[in-house]
Design a protein around this motif. Structure first.
Motif, PDB file in Angstrom:
ATOM      1  N   UNK A   5       0.858  -1.188   0.000  1.00 46.74           N
ATOM      2  CA  UNK A   5       0.000   0.000   0.000  1.00 46.74           C
ATOM      3  C   UNK A   5       0.897   1.242   0.000  1.00 46.74           C
ATOM      4  N   UNK A   6       0.586   2.168  -0.879  1.00 50.54           N
ATOM      5  CA  UNK A   6       1.433   3.360  -1.018  1.00 50.54           C
ATOM      6  C   UNK A   6       1.347   4.233   0.238  1.00 50.54           C
ATOM      7  N   UNK A   8       1.206   7.388   0.556  1.00 55.49           N
ATOM      8  CA  UNK A   8       0.271   8.523   0.548  1.00 55.49           C
ATOM      9  C   UNK A   8      -1.149   8.118   0.962  1.00 55.49           C
ATOM     10  N   UNK A   9      -1.452   6.830   0.861  1.00 53.02           N
ATOM     11  CA  UNK A   9      -2.757   6.369   1.353  1.00 53.02           C
ATOM     12  C   UNK A   9      -2.863   6.637   2.866  1.00 53.02           C
ATOM     13  N   UNK A  13      -5.347   9.326   4.707  1.00 54.11           N
ATOM     14  CA  UNK A  13      -6.296   8.905   5.742  1.00 54.11           C
ATOM     15  C   UNK A  13      -5.976   9.582   7.076  1.00 54.11           C
ATOM     16  N   UNK A  58     -12.723  15.185   1.407  1.00 58.56           N
ATOM     17  CA  UNK A  58     -12.807  13.898   0.699  1.00 58.56           C
ATOM     18  C   UNK A  58     -12.513  14.031  -0.798  1.00 58.56           C
ATOM     19  N   UNK A  59     -12.990  15.145  -1.383  1.00 56.33           N
ATOM     20  CA  UNK A  59     -12.756  15.351  -2.817  1.00 56.33           C
ATOM     21  C   UNK A  59     -11.254  15.503  -3.098  1.00 56.33           C
ATOM     22  N   UNK A  62      -9.484  12.108  -2.536  1.00 59.58           N
ATOM     23  CA  UNK A  62      -9.798  11.176  -3.635  1.00 59.58           C
ATOM     24  C   UNK A  62      -9.036  11.577  -4.901  1.00 59.58           C
ATOM     25  N   UNK A  63      -8.940  12.889  -5.144  1.00 61.78           N
ATOM     26  CA  UNK A  63      -8.213  13.340  -6.334  1.00 61.78           C
ATOM     27  C   UNK A  63      -6.726  12.977  -6.221  1.00 61.78           C
ATOM     28  N   UNK A  65      -5.489  10.497  -4.580  1.00 64.83           N
ATOM     29  CA  UNK A  65      -5.383   9.036  -4.730  1.00 64.83           C
ATOM     30  C   UNK A  65      -5.532   8.611  -6.198  1.00 64.83           C
ATOM     31  N   UNK A  66      -6.087   9.477  -7.002  1.00 70.81           N
ATOM     32  CA  UNK A  66      -6.130   9.230  -8.452  1.00 70.81           C
ATOM     33  C   UNK A  66      -4.866   9.785  -9.115  1.00 70.81           C
ATOM     34  N   UNK A  69      -0.902   8.060  -8.246  1.00 74.23           N
ATOM     35  CA  UNK A  69      -0.531   6.845  -8.990  1.00 74.23           C
ATOM     36  C   UNK A  69      -0.338   7.096 -10.491  1.00 74.23           C
ATOM     37  N   UNK A  70      -1.138   8.045 -11.032  1.00 80.17           N
ATOM     38  CA  UNK A  70      -0.980   8.387 -12.456  1.00 80.17           C
ATOM     39  C   UNK A  70       0.420   8.934 -12.719  1.00 80.17           C
TER      40      UNK A  70
ATOM     41  N   UNK B  83     -19.426  10.218   3.199  1.00 80.30           N
ATOM     42  CA  UNK B  83     -18.659  10.731   2.057  1.00 80.30           C
ATOM     43  C   UNK B  83     -17.162  10.507   2.293  1.00 80.30           C
ATOM     44  N   UNK B  84     -16.729  10.672   3.549  1.00 83.79           N
ATOM     45  CA  UNK B  84     -15.303  10.484   3.872  1.00 83.79           C
ATOM     46  C   UNK B  84     -14.823   9.062   3.661  1.00 83.79           C
ATOM     47  N   UNK B  87     -12.999   8.051  -0.422  1.00 84.43           N
ATOM     48  CA  UNK B  87     -11.602   7.986  -0.885  1.00 84.43           C
ATOM     49  C   UNK B  87     -10.881   6.710  -0.456  1.00 84.43           C
ATOM     50  N   UNK B  90     -10.737   4.035  -3.106  1.00 82.06           N
ATOM     51  CA  UNK B  90      -9.913   4.211  -4.307  1.00 82.06           C
ATOM     52  C   UNK B  90      -8.769   3.204  -4.342  1.00 82.06           C
ATOM     53  N   UNK B  91      -8.041   3.165  -3.222  1.00 86.18           N
ATOM     54  CA  UNK B  91      -6.854   2.316  -3.220  1.00 86.18           C
ATOM     55  C   UNK B  91      -7.101   0.963  -2.571  1.00 86.18           C
ATOM     56  N   UNK B 274     -10.217   4.635 -10.456  1.00 79.78           N
ATOM     57  CA  UNK B 274      -9.807   5.605  -9.429  1.00 79.78           C
ATOM     58  C   UNK B 274     -10.526   6.947  -9.627  1.00 79.78           C
ATOM     59  N   UNK B 275     -10.565   7.390 -10.873  1.00 81.60           N
ATOM     60  CA  UNK B 275     -11.172   8.701 -11.148  1.00 81.60           C
ATOM     61  C   UNK B 275     -12.689   8.672 -10.912  1.00 81.60           C
ATOM     62  N   UNK B 278     -13.560  10.017  -7.585  1.00 83.86           N
ATOM     63  CA  UNK B 278     -13.542  11.491  -7.511  1.00 83.86           C
ATOM     64  C   UNK B 278     -14.905  12.032  -7.953  1.00 83.86           C
ATOM     65  N   UNK B 281     -17.760  11.590  -5.511  1.00 80.34           N
ATOM     66  CA  UNK B 281     -17.810  12.611  -4.453  1.00 80.34           C
ATOM     67  C   UNK B 281     -18.345  13.933  -5.007  1.00 80.34           C
ATOM     68  N   UNK B 455      -5.333  -7.532   0.637  1.00 80.85           N
ATOM     69  CA  UNK B 455      -4.167  -6.860   1.221  1.00 80.85           C
ATOM     70  C   UNK B 455      -3.413  -7.666   2.258  1.00 80.85           C
TER      71      UNK B 455
END
Lengths: 86, 547
Positions: A5-6, A8-9, A13, A58-59, A62-63, A65-66, A69-70, B83-84, B87, B90-91, B274-275, B278, B281, B455
């Motif tokens: 697990x990276x 940044x996760x 969190x 959260x936004x 989530x961004x 986390x997208x 990795x990209x 909502x929290x 994210x 995602x992973x 993943x996107x 986003x 949310x 995991x």
């Protein structure tokens, strides 16, 4: 457990839970915080709970986390192309 | 109150769009992969909107504003928790599961834990319970909106909603479901935000709204121990276990619930999965932003503006003049209500009705129908694959189901909706509440093996079976005991054993959510005591999926 697990996760969190629980503790310690502390005439809870914790945080996480990795994938592909003379 | 033509026209327009999507996409689902998973061709915006609409049910649209109405400001944190949790997915599950690319929800358990038959049956049982509970809840939600706002008889409203879902799921499978659900996701967000802005404009801003709420309900803004006198917003928020409990109760669902997880499979690739989160949310968070405003204002709006105030309510003691919000909601329930629905379930509708704007009401009914039908469709496409492909085809080896995969799924679509519609006609309160149990039960029984299977190489088949066999009945028993004996599923089920009848000492544990954490600990212990999968399986279905 969670090997691979990276990092940044956990950072993401940590920031989310850290901020949420810090705000909850502040609300416990400062009784007037939810309604009595105001910004622009409105209770500050409309800002920190209703906008930041509910939506922006959260936004943003989530961004990330997208996006992170990209970027890592692009970097890896770039390095591979370079290695193979591409 | 007569129904405004604008509301009727907007509802008809909503159904016209849904039927058109179903009809146009019918030819897109000509092969099984399209019917199962929309050919894995869905981009992040559409997938994200569909995820939001599927995951957030009528329990969100009607139930969460009602919870704010009842429990006050502390419940805002519960909505932050929902909502929290997004994210996280995602992973934790979205990217690994999209890389693995299964067809059905149970596939991963079968491959990771090396058992193609019994694993599919056992993991399918909680999924089937969830399908039943949520399809009924969603169809009842459809009925409530059409009945309370359009005054369509409840039975007919449920039948119309079920037929609309049947039409597009039957014809277009996941393709039609995805596009119609994405439209519904955008619509529910717009409806919620538009209604919230109208509420804010009515009050003249956040400050005036807060002051009006404080004047009518001073306890609204209180957190546990927040006042010197020990007053709290509600008994369930008397202690921090209530606040933290409500924060976590729905927190892990998005990463593990079948109806959201299958949408990770429909994404074009890992990046798109993943996107998608986003965009979920963007749409879901916007809807929640609006619901908080509506739920906060509901009591004051109804008491000051609702047209039923001052009218007559027939009670057991004879007719009385309606003078408070409870009497307004009781009258609405009496006029248009359904047996099992709580009076507070009408608070969201009554609040917007108070503003007296037909455009807003039209938008509200369209948004409400959107969220209800999208959740029903989301569960139907999980359930039809489970019954038609996994059980009928793979477990029982039925030749017809194997040779006719689309027909098999269509048959199960009809079956699920017929059963769901039957239970929706006169829903018991217990049936409607069961979605709360189903949510915690599925996260505890299936969510834990899913996350740890992905995991933790040491996760075992025996622990997966043990988790399902132990926590399915345990969550049901504790939830039923708390609900039936203690009076609310939100009390810790051993409260009376620990503290006797003194309710001031009881512990609030919404929907018995702590079982999720107990299930994690239980799974780890049983895994350490039992034999892990082969090295090759662990590499393929655990290590290699870490992206």
């Amino acid at each position: 457990m969670f090997k691979g697990m990276k990092s940044y996760f956990w950072w993401g969190m940590g920031i989310f839970y850290g901020l949420v629980f810090l705000l909850m503790i502040l609300e416990m310690k400062i009784p007037a915080m939810t309604y009595g502390v105001k910004i622009g005439g409105a209770p500050i809870s409309f800002l920190y709970t209703h906008v930041v914790a509910l939506y922006l945080l959260p936004l943003g996480i989530a961004y990330l986390f997208y996006w992170l990795p990209e970027q890592a994938d692009k970097k890896t592909k770039g390095q591979e192309a370079k290695k193979h003379g591409g | 109150m007569a129904v405004n033509p604008i509301v009727i026209v907007m509802t008809i327009a909503y159904f016209a769009v849904i039927f058109t999507i179903g009809y146009v996409t019918r030819k897109a689902s000509t092969n099984p992969m399209d019917y199962y998973l929309a050919g894995r061709k869905i981009g992040p915006v559409v997938n994200g909107a569909a995820l939001a609409a599927t995951f957030l049910s009528p329990a969100s649209f009607l139930g969460l504003p009602a919870f704010i109405f009842l429990l006050g400001y502390p419940f805002w944190w519960a909505m932050v928790g929902i909502i929290g949790g997004m994210p996280l997915a995602t992973m934790l599950t979205a990217a690994p599961l999209r890389k693995y690319a299964p067809i059905s929800f149970t596939d991963y358990y079968c491959d990771r834990f090396e058992d193609q038959k019994w694993m599919r049956i056992i993991t399918g049982i909680p999924v089937l319970m969830g399908t039943w509970a949520y399809v009924v809840l969603s169809l009842v939600g459809t009925g409530l909106f059409m009945m309370a706002i359009l005054q369509v008889p409840f039975v007919w409203a449920v039948i119309i909603g079920a037929l609309a879902v049947l039409f597009y799921v039957y014809l277009g499978g996941m393709v039609a479901t995805t596009w119609s659900t994405a439209f519904q996701g955008a619509l529910m967000a717009i409806a919620s935000v538009a209604c919230a802005i109208a509420v804010l404009l009515h009050y003249g801003g956040f400050g005036n709204l807060a002051d009006a709420v404080f004047t009518s309900t001073p306890n609204f803004w209180l957190m546990p121990y927040a006042s010197a006198e020990g007053a709290v917003s509600h008994p369930l928020f008397r202690s921090w276990t209530g606040v933290i409990g409500f924060f976590f109760v729905w927190h892990f669902g998005f990463a593990t619930m079948p109806y959201s997880v299958v949408r990770f499979f429909t994404a074009m690739d890992v990046s798109s999965a993943r996107k998608s989160v986003v965009w979920t949310i963007v749409f879901g968070g916007a809807m929640y932003w609006g619901l908080i405003i509506i739920g906060t204002a509901a009591r004051h709006l109804i008491e000051t503006l609702h047209p039923l105030m001052g009218q007559i309510l027939n009670t057991a003691d004879g007719p009385v003049t309606i003078a408070n919000v409870t009497q307004v909601l009781t009258r609405i329930k009496g006029d248009f209500g359904v047996g099992g629905a709580a009076v507070t379930d009408y608070s969201m509708i009554a609040a917007i009705e108070s503003l007296g704007n037909p455009w807003l009401l039209g938008l509200l009914v369209a948004g409400g129908l959107a969220i209800a039908m999208s959740t029903a469709a989301g569960w139907v496409v999980v359930g039809n694959v489970l019954l038609g492909r996994d059980w009928l085809g793979k477990v029982f080896g039925n030749k017809w189901a194997i040779e006719n995969p689309i027909k098999s799924l269509r048959l199960m679509t009809v079956l699920i909706l017929v059963v769901g519609t039957y239970y929706s006609f006169n829903p018991l309160a217990l049936v409607l509440d069961l979605s709360g149990w189903a949510f915690v039960m599925i996260v505890a029984t299936l969510g834990v093996p899913l996350v740890l299977g992905l995991w933790w190489p040491r996760a075992t088949r025996a622990a997966t079976y043990a988790n399902i066999i132990v926590f399915f009945p345990l969550v049901l028993y504790s939830w039923l005991y708390a609900r039936s004996v203690l009076g609310s599923p939100h009390w810790f089920f051993l409260s009376r054993v620990m503290y006797g009848d003194d309710r001031s000492k009881w512990i609030s544990t919404p929907h018995q959510w702590y079982w999720v954490f107990v299930a994690f600990a239980f799974f780890i212990v049983v895994s350490l005591l039992t034999k892990p999968a082969s090295a090759e399986t662990i590499k393929q279905y655990c290590d290699d999926l870490h992206v």
